[in-house]
Design an enzyme around this catalytic site. Sequence first.
Site, PDB file in Angstrom:
ATOM      1  N   ASP A   1       0.883  -1.351   0.101  1.00 36.74           N
ATOM      2  CA  ASP A   1       0.147  -0.115  -0.224  1.00 36.74           C
ATOM      3  C   ASP A   1       0.497   1.128  -0.241  1.00 36.74           C
ATOM      4  O   ASP A   1       1.715   1.681   0.751  1.00 36.74           O
ATOM      5  CB  ASP A   1      -1.059  -0.206   1.439  1.00 36.74           C
ATOM      6  CG  ASP A   1      -0.167  -0.490   2.530  1.00 36.74           C
ATOM      7  OD1 ASP A   1       0.755  -0.703   2.438  1.00 36.74           O
ATOM      8  OD2 ASP A   1      -1.068  -0.380   3.582  1.00 36.74           O
TER       9      ASP A   1
ATOM     10  N   GLU B   1      12.232   1.166   6.990  1.00 36.93           N
ATOM     11  CA  GLU B   1      11.357   0.634   6.738  1.00 36.93           C
ATOM     12  C   GLU B   1      11.738   0.036   5.360  1.00 36.93           C
ATOM     13  O   GLU B   1      11.186  -0.999   4.352  1.00 36.93           O
ATOM     14  CB  GLU B   1      10.042   1.261   7.150  1.00 36.93           C
ATOM     15  CG  GLU B   1       9.765   2.147   6.526  1.00 36.93           C
ATOM     16  CD  GLU B   1       8.549   2.277   6.719  1.00 36.93           C
ATOM     17  OE1 GLU B   1       7.584   1.629   6.565  1.00 36.93           O
ATOM     18  OE2 GLU B   1       8.261   3.608   5.809  1.00 36.93           O
TER      19      GLU B   1
END
Length: 577
Positions: free
Chosen positions: A319, A513
């Site tokens: 996403d 991340e």
Amino acid sequence: MHKLVFCFSSFALLAAVMGAFPPPCDSEIYCTGPILHQVQKAKLFDDDKYFVDMKLKAAPGVVSSAFRNLSNQFPNRTVPPAELQEFLSTYFETPGTEFESWTPPDWPDKPTFLGKVADQELRDWAQKLHNLWKSLGRKIRADVRDHPELYSQIYTPHPVIVPGGRFRELYYWDSYWVIKGLLLSEMRDTAYGMIQNFLYLVNRYGFVPNGGRVYYERRSQPPFLTLMVESYYQATKDEDFLRAALPILEKEYRFWMQNRSVAVKVNGEEHVLSWYSVQVGAPRPESYTDDLELAEGLTDDRIEQLWVDMKSGAESGWDFTSRWYLDGGHNNGTLRETRTSQIIPTDLNALLCRNERTLASFHATLGDGDSAELYNQAAEQRRRAIESVLFDAERGAWFDYNLVMQSKNTEFYPSNLAPVWARCYSRPEMAERAVQYLKGSGALQFPNGVPTSLRESGQQWDYPNAWPPLQHMLIDGLSQLPSEEAKQLAFDLAQRWIKTNWLAYAKYDAMFEKYDVNGDGKPGGGGEYEVQLGFGWSNGVALQLLDQYGARLTSESHRVLSGLLLPLVISAVLTLQ
Ligand SMILES: *[C@@H]1O[C@H](CO)[C@@H](O)[C@H](O)[C@H]1NC(C)=O
Ligand SMILES: *[C@@H]1O[C@H](CO)[C@@H](O)[C@H](O)[C@H]1NC(C)=O
Ligand SMILES: *[C@@H]1O[C@H](CO)[C@@H](O)[C@H](O)[C@H]1NC(C)=O
Ligand SMILES: *[C@@H]1O[C@H](CO)[C@@H](O)[C@H](O)[C@H]1NC(C)=O
């Protein structure tokens, strides 16, 4: 950060378009209702996730009634920002109060695998990554169990390692790479507890929710629980654990078969494949204004469908990405053209194929040959479906299939090689052919990793971002192939990734991340929120590569020596001769 939001001036107007689909959860505070609507639209906080992570100081009914009383004082029932702030400080606590600090008691000073890392600098860094587990441990307070109505946090019985940053609760697919890292770090009890939490969630919901919050409870994420159990079993050989887990894994598997699968007809033959499809309406509570703004100007039908597809995109773990765009039936457009629920994804089906084979092997281990046979047949059936619908013999790889145009999306994504990672193909030459596909794709030309796509859409699951789980699946898949070429490529990609992570760590004293494929240690960007630090799966992937290739990996300074100086020395020697 204060963008204007024009559409849906009141919750009543929004509620009017929400017909066919249930809301993200039933909470009148966290998932639907006028408080959520007004607080998010007022943009009191930088990140929409902030409000939905706040704890209630009074029962939901009392808070709702107080808000009705307050809003009735204003002619259009819209509470001005100052009064909203006051309301929040009366009835809500700041996020994070549901946890108590927790240091994993099984954390050892020096796990053995560190000894495998030959390069001194990388070994020191691996030690620091191992130390990071201590700062990512979270334990949920007993009050969440006793008063769940006051929290958006979903209670789970065991402490967890969280990803980090805004992701302050457990997440589903992240945890696979975290657990593999924990097992290397010899933290079996922590890994065990995390797996028990997921099994608990399957018992409660019938599947694993995306993350540990009520606003995630009607969507899942890539189903990695079976492989978590496999990793733990491989490390411990604990058959009792396996026997207890297996029926729950089968329950999750049934969810993916019954609720996330579809029949696809190609060349007159029908195949069953799986997809991400979250038939849930309303804006995502944690990205509420993003979803409202995205829907602005669309017709009511399209709005509902878009929000279904955004949640389906969130379920995919990607996403968001141009991979889920379908404009006029083609893989084109912008975020508004996200149509995840019209696309059959290669990686999900490869993962389920691997799960089916893993469930078969669990049954075989426990002595149930008949069940093992059933799961092997399911894997074989899916393998055939994947080859009929997703495999492209000419290009030599597997591609997502869109149901609108009944055609494949031939753009590059690392997921095009997911069946190699899952070992879900019928002939060895298909995998070797995929190596040639990868080499010709243009995706290997970047110094810091393999990008998520070759399209710069501004979304975070696109160029120039590279994500740890995708690097790991690619490297893991290539490293298992018999050819030297594939093995060498796997090592080369591992070296690039370790260099990227290590350089960023040296520069920022942090793990990110995601990373930029061109950045020499630059974190990634784009998407709905700022890049996050921590970071569970990044640490897990780095530790695994350091374990697998520890004897050969080098840090940048050594690489400069061997990669630059050595050729110079050699050419100097040659010149002298
Ligand atoms: C509600 O009323 C206030 C004060 O009259 C006004 O400032 C605000 O724009 C109105 N809001 C909406 C959504 O109509
Ligand atoms: C809201 O107003 C009603 C009527 O005045 C009152 O009975 C109720 O206690 C109020 N609720 C709260 C939570 O203040
Ligand atoms: C799956 O679908 C069935 C009906 O097809 C439904 O009854 C069930 O509630 C769904 N399960 C979940 C966990 O959503
Ligand atoms: C893709 O979108 C761009 C920009 O909206 C447009 O110019 C182009 O024609 C589209 N291509 C296809 C194949 O639809």
